[in-house]
Design an enzyme around this catalytic site. Structure first.
Site, PDB file in Angstrom:
ATOM      1  N   SER A 112      25.128 -23.787 -39.135  1.00 12.94           N
ATOM      2  CA  SER A 112      25.917 -23.531 -40.346  1.00 12.94           C
ATOM      3  C   SER A 112      27.097 -22.626 -40.045  1.00 12.94           C
ATOM      4  CB  SER A 112      25.051 -22.829 -41.397  1.00 12.94           C
ATOM      5  OG  SER A 112      23.881 -23.538 -41.609  1.00 12.94           O
TER       6      SER A 112
HETATM    7  N1  SAH Z   1      19.404 -22.095 -38.500  1.00  9.27           N
HETATM    8  C1  SAH Z   1      19.831 -23.121 -37.596  1.00  9.27           C
HETATM    9  C2  SAH Z   1      20.412 -24.308 -38.339  1.00  9.27           C
HETATM   10  C3  SAH Z   1      19.879 -25.581 -37.797  1.00  9.27           C
HETATM   11  S1  SAH Z   1      20.198 -27.020 -38.742  1.00  9.27           S
HETATM   12  C4  SAH Z   1      20.783 -22.584 -36.552  1.00  9.27           C
HETATM   13  O1  SAH Z   1      21.130 -21.391 -36.588  1.00  9.27           O
HETATM   14  O2  SAH Z   1      21.164 -23.339 -35.656  1.00  9.27           O
HETATM   15  C5  SAH Z   1      18.650 -27.257 -39.561  1.00  9.27           C
HETATM   16  C6  SAH Z   1      17.468 -27.547 -38.707  1.00  9.27           C
HETATM   17  O3  SAH Z   1      16.375 -27.804 -39.570  1.00  9.27           O
HETATM   18  C7  SAH Z   1      17.583 -28.762 -37.800  1.00  9.27           C
HETATM   19  O4  SAH Z   1      17.423 -28.365 -36.473  1.00  9.27           O
HETATM   20  C8  SAH Z   1      16.448 -29.677 -38.262  1.00  9.27           C
HETATM   21  O5  SAH Z   1      15.813 -30.374 -37.201  1.00  9.27           O
HETATM   22  C9  SAH Z   1      15.503 -28.674 -38.892  1.00  9.27           C
HETATM   23  N2  SAH Z   1      14.526 -29.222 -39.827  1.00  9.27           N
HETATM   24  C10 SAH Z   1      14.688 -30.182 -40.780  1.00  9.27           C
HETATM   25  N3  SAH Z   1      13.514 -30.403 -41.421  1.00  9.27           N
HETATM   26  C11 SAH Z   1      12.592 -29.553 -40.864  1.00  9.27           C
HETATM   27  C12 SAH Z   1      11.208 -29.308 -41.064  1.00  9.27           C
HETATM   28  N4  SAH Z   1      10.484 -29.983 -41.975  1.00  9.27           N
HETATM   29  N5  SAH Z   1      10.596 -28.383 -40.309  1.00  9.27           N
HETATM   30  C13 SAH Z   1      11.274 -27.689 -39.363  1.00  9.27           C
HETATM   31  N6  SAH Z   1      12.584 -27.881 -39.107  1.00  9.27           N
HETATM   32  C14 SAH Z   1      13.240 -28.805 -39.846  1.00  9.27           C
END
Ligand code: SAH
Length: 271
Positions: A112
């Site tokens: 993000s």
């Molecule tokens: N906070 C992260 C943002 C990653 S984007 C950063 O700093 O990079 C969001 C992430 O949520 C993705 O990697 C995706 O695979 C994960 N995600 C989506 N659904 C999920 C779930 N049910 N459990 C765990 N992770 C999930």
């Protein structure tokens, strides 16, 4: 803005339970193209090239801009100042690491933009337990991704559990975070829609992926006095908005904030 009432929201919480005038429809989030993962660690770990500056200076400018745009919380600003965001993205993107932009992290996922990360952390820090304890206490992050936000959380919380459902991202986050030696942070490979019962309840829960409803497990695992911040899709408009849920002794209250664009929350494990 809106109160879940004394009994709290029905599970799972959906925004069509929330009153208020419907807003104008907006286009849905377009997923970003997956990033080619071909760069050596040594290159990636270099300071952003082409800027001619030490990464700490570039980062300080980013924090100053975020502050000027309205981010107020001192501890959140300090955390953003201390975590080298360029270490969490591919070398080809390192020069953009301190711009206020979301960036691809591979596997169709994105990190993000710093202003959104800062805003969510600020909302979380304004929760009752966090205010009282000056810390996010025990925190749960759903969606580790590249691990950047997890590193920030570790600066603001006593203990952090961060869950990721995609194994390659979980592994990569572990690599990124190893150098920072954050002993209070634990990475879990699993389906974050179930929360993480072994360490519940959590004073703070933050999701980096959004669905149409908040999974019941998150609300159940939120401590009394705790706060959850997550993106959630409005059913009528398909807009994704930031939702804050506070758990009180006798129920939950929630408020709806600005429009955001997060990747979808998915159930089950990915490869
Ligand atoms: N906070 C992260 C943002 C990653 S984007 C950063 O700093 O990079 C969001 C992430 O949520 C993705 O990697 C995706 O695979 C994960 N995600 C989506 N659904 C999920 C779930 N049910 N459990 C765990 N992770 C999930």
């Amino acid at each position: 803005m809106s109160d879940g009432g004394p009994k709290g929201p029905r599970f799972p919480l959906r925004l069509d339970q929330v009153g208020g005038a419907p807003a104008a429809p907006r286009p849905m989030l377009r997923p970003q193209a997956p990033l080619q993962q071909a760069h050596a660690d040594a290159v990636r770990r270099a300071a952003p090239s082409g800027l001619g500056l030490d990464s700490a200076d570039v980062r300080r400018h980013m924090v100053q801009r975020l502050h000027a745009q309205g981010l107020q919380h001192e501890a959140v600003l300090a955390a953003l100042d201390s975590v080298p965001r360029h270490l969490f993205v591919d070398a080809a993107l390192a020069t953009q690491a301190y711009e206020d932009t979301s960036l691809p992290i591979g596997h169709g996922q994105t990190i993000s933009k710093p202003s959104v990360v800062g805003r969510m952390l600020e909302l979380l820090m304004q929760g009752a337990n966090a205010r009282a304890g000056q810390s996010l206490g025990r925190a749960l992050e759903i969606g580790t991704g590249c691990g950047y936000q997890a590193a920030l959380l570790a600066r603001l919380a006593k203990q952090v559990i961060s869950i990721e459902r995609l194994r390659p991202l979980h592994d990569k986050a572990r690599e990124h975070l190893a150098a920072l030696r954050l002993t209070q942070l634990r990475l879990v490979y699993g389906d974050g829609m179930r929360g993480h019962p072994p360490n519940a309840p959590y004073d703070s829960i933050i999701a980096a992926a959004g669905g149409e409803a908040l999974p019941p497990a998150w609300l159940e695992q939120l401590a009394i006095g705790g706060r959850l911040v997550a993106p959630l899709q409005e059913p009528r408009t398909h807009r994704q908005v930031l939702v804050v849920v506070d758990r009180h002794e006798h129920g939950y209250a929630h408020s709806v904030h600005e429009t955001v664009k997060f990747v979808p929350l998915k159930s089950g494990l990915g490869g």
